[in-house]
Design a protein around this motif. Structure first.
Motif, mmCIF file in Angstrom:
data_model
loop_
_atom_site.group_PDB
_atom_site.id
_atom_site.type_symbol
_atom_site.label_atom_id
_atom_site.label_comp_id
_atom_site.label_asym_id
_atom_site.label_seq_id
_atom_site.Cartn_x
_atom_site.Cartn_y
_atom_site.Cartn_z
ATOM 1 N N ASP A 1 43.745 31.762 33.559
ATOM 2 C CA ASP A 1 44.382 30.494 33.911
ATOM 3 C C ASP A 1 45.214 30.719 35.167
ATOM 4 O OD1 ASP A 1 46.411 28.495 34.171
ATOM 5 O OD2 ASP A 1 46.104 27.931 32.090
ATOM 6 N N TYR A 2 44.895 29.933 36.208
ATOM 7 C CA TYR A 2 45.654 29.983 37.458
ATOM 8 C C TYR A 2 46.037 28.554 37.829
ATOM 9 C CZ TYR A 2 46.917 30.973 42.299
ATOM 10 O OH TYR A 2 47.603 31.083 43.489
ATOM 11 N N CYS A 3 47.314 28.264 37.818
ATOM 12 C CA CYS A 3 47.831 26.925 38.158
ATOM 13 C C CYS A 3 47.185 25.835 37.314
ATOM 14 C CB CYS A 3 47.614 26.635 39.639
ATOM 15 S SG CYS A 3 48.539 27.728 40.719
ATOM 16 N N GLY A 4 46.983 26.089 36.030
ATOM 17 C CA GLY A 4 46.442 25.087 35.120
ATOM 18 C C GLY A 4 44.926 24.980 35.112
ATOM 19 N N LYS A 5 44.236 25.729 35.947
ATOM 20 C CA LYS A 5 42.772 25.731 35.984
ATOM 21 C C LYS A 5 42.266 26.976 35.271
ATOM 22 C CE LYS A 5 42.730 22.173 38.755
ATOM 23 N NZ LYS A 5 42.463 20.866 38.290
ATOM 24 N N GLU A 6 41.339 26.777 34.346
ATOM 25 C CA GLU A 6 40.837 27.900 33.546
ATOM 26 C C GLU A 6 39.391 28.226 33.874
ATOM 27 O OE1 GLU A 6 41.317 26.986 29.409
ATOM 28 O OE2 GLU A 6 43.447 27.479 29.447
ATOM 29 N N ILE A 7 39.088 29.516 33.825
ATOM 30 C CA ILE A 7 37.701 29.973 33.893
ATOM 31 C C ILE A 7 37.495 30.984 32.776
ATOM 32 C CG2 ILE A 7 37.371 29.574 36.358
ATOM 33 C CD1 ILE A 7 37.770 32.570 36.793
ATOM 34 N N GLU A 8 36.281 31.053 32.290
ATOM 35 C CA GLU A 8 35.948 31.997 31.224
ATOM 36 C C GLU A 8 34.908 32.965 31.752
ATOM 37 O OE1 GLU A 8 33.504 31.543 27.251
ATOM 38 O OE2 GLU A 8 35.538 30.703 27.021
ATOM 39 N N ILE A 9 35.189 34.265 31.600
ATOM 40 C CA ILE A 9 34.247 35.306 32.001
ATOM 41 C C ILE A 9 34.074 36.276 30.839
ATOM 42 C CG2 ILE A 9 34.644 35.058 34.466
ATOM 43 C CD1 ILE A 9 36.583 37.353 34.401
ATOM 44 N N GLU A 10 33.156 37.212 30.965
ATOM 45 C CA GLU A 10 32.841 38.135 29.870
ATOM 46 C C GLU A 10 32.941 39.577 30.307
ATOM 47 O OE1 GLU A 10 28.970 37.070 28.480
ATOM 48 O OE2 GLU A 10 29.693 35.211 27.553
ATOM 49 N N LYS A 11 32.997 40.475 29.320
ATOM 50 C CA LYS A 11 32.971 41.902 29.600
ATOM 51 C C LYS A 11 31.662 42.228 30.297
ATOM 52 C CE LYS A 11 35.725 43.550 25.748
ATOM 53 N NZ LYS A 11 35.738 44.327 24.512
ATOM 54 N N GLN A 12 31.772 43.064 31.305
ATOM 55 C CA GLN A 12 30.576 43.467 32.039
ATOM 56 C C GLN A 12 29.867 44.556 31.252
ATOM 57 O OE1 GLN A 12 31.288 44.128 36.166
ATOM 58 N NE2 GLN A 12 29.458 45.351 36.431
ATOM 59 N N GLU A 13 28.582 44.397 31.119
ATOM 60 C CA GLU A 13 27.771 45.391 30.392
ATOM 61 C C GLU A 13 27.704 46.681 31.195
ATOM 62 O OE1 GLU A 13 26.417 44.945 27.332
ATOM 63 O OE2 GLU A 13 27.415 43.001 27.311
ATOM 64 N N GLU A 14 27.782 47.798 30.507
ATOM 65 C CA GLU A 14 27.645 49.113 31.150
ATOM 66 C C GLU A 14 26.206 49.307 31.581
ATOM 67 O OE1 GLU A 14 30.075 51.343 31.804
ATOM 68 O OE2 GLU A 14 31.516 49.899 31.000
ATOM 69 N N LYS B 1 35.688 46.048 32.603
ATOM 70 C CA LYS B 1 35.335 45.293 33.802
ATOM 71 C C LYS B 1 34.832 43.944 33.322
ATOM 72 C CE LYS B 1 34.173 49.175 36.742
ATOM 73 N NZ LYS B 1 33.159 49.799 37.597
ATOM 74 N N TRP B 2 35.186 42.891 34.047
ATOM 75 C CA TRP B 2 34.870 41.527 33.645
ATOM 76 C C TRP B 2 34.047 40.847 34.722
ATOM 77 C CZ3 TRP B 2 36.498 40.347 28.798
ATOM 78 C CH2 TRP B 2 37.475 41.178 28.237
ATOM 79 N N GLY C 1 27.623 27.952 40.176
ATOM 80 C CA GLY C 1 26.919 29.116 40.702
ATOM 81 C C GLY C 1 27.823 30.188 41.279
ATOM 82 N N ALA C 2 29.114 29.928 41.371
ATOM 83 C CA ALA C 2 30.049 30.939 41.878
ATOM 84 C C ALA C 2 30.158 32.090 40.887
ATOM 85 C CB ALA C 2 31.413 30.319 42.112
ATOM 86 N N GLU C 3 30.422 33.276 41.406
ATOM 87 C CA GLU C 3 30.583 34.466 40.575
ATOM 88 C C GLU C 3 32.019 34.969 40.659
ATOM 89 O OE1 GLU C 3 27.664 37.574 40.991
ATOM 90 O OE2 GLU C 3 26.218 36.121 41.772
ATOM 91 N N VAL C 4 32.508 35.471 39.547
ATOM 92 C CA VAL C 4 33.865 36.012 39.455
ATOM 93 C C VAL C 4 33.780 37.392 38.829
ATOM 94 C CG1 VAL C 4 36.161 35.699 38.460
ATOM 95 C CG2 VAL C 4 34.803 33.700 39.086
ATOM 96 N N SER C 5 34.476 38.356 39.410
ATOM 97 C CA SER C 5 34.565 39.674 38.780
ATOM 98 C C SER C 5 36.005 40.165 38.862
ATOM 99 C CB SER C 5 33.608 40.675 39.432
ATOM 100 O OG SER C 5 33.940 40.879 40.780
ATOM 101 N N LEU C 6 36.400 40.914 37.849
ATOM 102 C CA LEU C 6 37.763 41.429 37.744
ATOM 103 C C LEU C 6 37.700 42.837 37.194
ATOM 104 C CD1 LEU C 6 40.898 40.997 37.724
ATOM 105 C CD2 LEU C 6 40.621 40.116 35.391
ATOM 106 N N GLU C 7 38.412 43.749 37.843
ATOM 107 C CA GLU C 7 38.485 45.118 37.337
ATOM 108 C C GLU C 7 39.842 45.728 37.673
ATOM 109 O OE1 GLU C 7 36.318 48.238 39.906
ATOM 110 O OE2 GLU C 7 35.116 46.414 40.088
ATOM 111 N N PHE C 8 40.212 46.699 36.868
ATOM 112 C CA PHE C 8 41.481 47.401 37.023
ATOM 113 C C PHE C 8 41.198 48.894 37.145
ATOM 114 C CE2 PHE C 8 42.321 43.504 34.795
ATOM 115 C CZ PHE C 8 43.523 43.062 35.322
ATOM 116 N N ASN C 9 41.803 49.533 38.145
ATOM 117 C CA ASN C 9 41.682 50.977 38.342
ATOM 118 C C ASN C 9 43.062 51.533 38.635
ATOM 119 O OD1 ASN C 9 38.792 51.243 38.190
ATOM 120 N ND2 ASN C 9 38.712 50.216 40.169
ATOM 121 N N ASP C 10 43.477 52.519 37.872
ATOM 122 C CA ASP C 10 44.799 53.123 38.034
ATOM 123 C C ASP C 10 45.862 52.029 38.072
ATOM 124 O OD1 ASP C 10 43.704 55.709 38.073
ATOM 125 O OD2 ASP C 10 43.293 55.552 40.216
#
Length: 117
Positions: A103-116, A34-35, A42-51
């Motif tokens: 990277d989406y349409c040339g715009k990049e963001i950097e996020i990190e692994k979410q701590e358990e 999970k990322w 100040g915006a937050e981004v999260s990304l996760e994959f399930n099945d």
């Protein structure tokens, strides 16, 4: 006795030759974690994959948007097929240890692994 030995040998071979999941490459590293990240404004981004689904959430103040749906992935790009908006979103990505660059349409963001927790 010979038949028993051959039978046991076959069982052992089948046990050690069983199916395994591919746990190599960036796509596995991306989908197995999970990322989460906070951007400069100040915006937050999260990304996760399930099945077979991916969920990308963007939150800024009181506003929140979630892009979720089935996904397709290779070693440098993934696509989320969103049924709600009848649209697909393609992201290039790079995993580097605990960091993920999207990277989406040339715009990049950097996020990190979410701590358990």
């Amino acid at each position: 006795m010979k038949k028993l030995f051959v039978f046991v040998l076959c069982v052992i071979c089948l046990t050690f030759c069983s199916c395994t999941a591919d746990t190599s490459g960036q796509s596995y590293e991306l989908t197995s974690e999970k990322w989460h990240g906070e951007l400069k404004g100040g915006a937050e981004v999260s990304l996760e994959f399930n099945d077979n689904t991916a969920k990308l959430t963007l939150k800024s103040g009181e506003d929140e948007i979630t892009i979720n749906g089935l996904y397709a992935i290779d070693e440098s790009c993934f696509i989320i097929f969103n049924q709600e908006f009848k649209q697909s979103y393609s992201f290039n990505y790079t995993v580097n240890g605990s960091k993920l660059v999207l990277d989406y349409c040339g715009k990049e963001i950097e996020i990190e692994k979410q701590e358990e927790k």
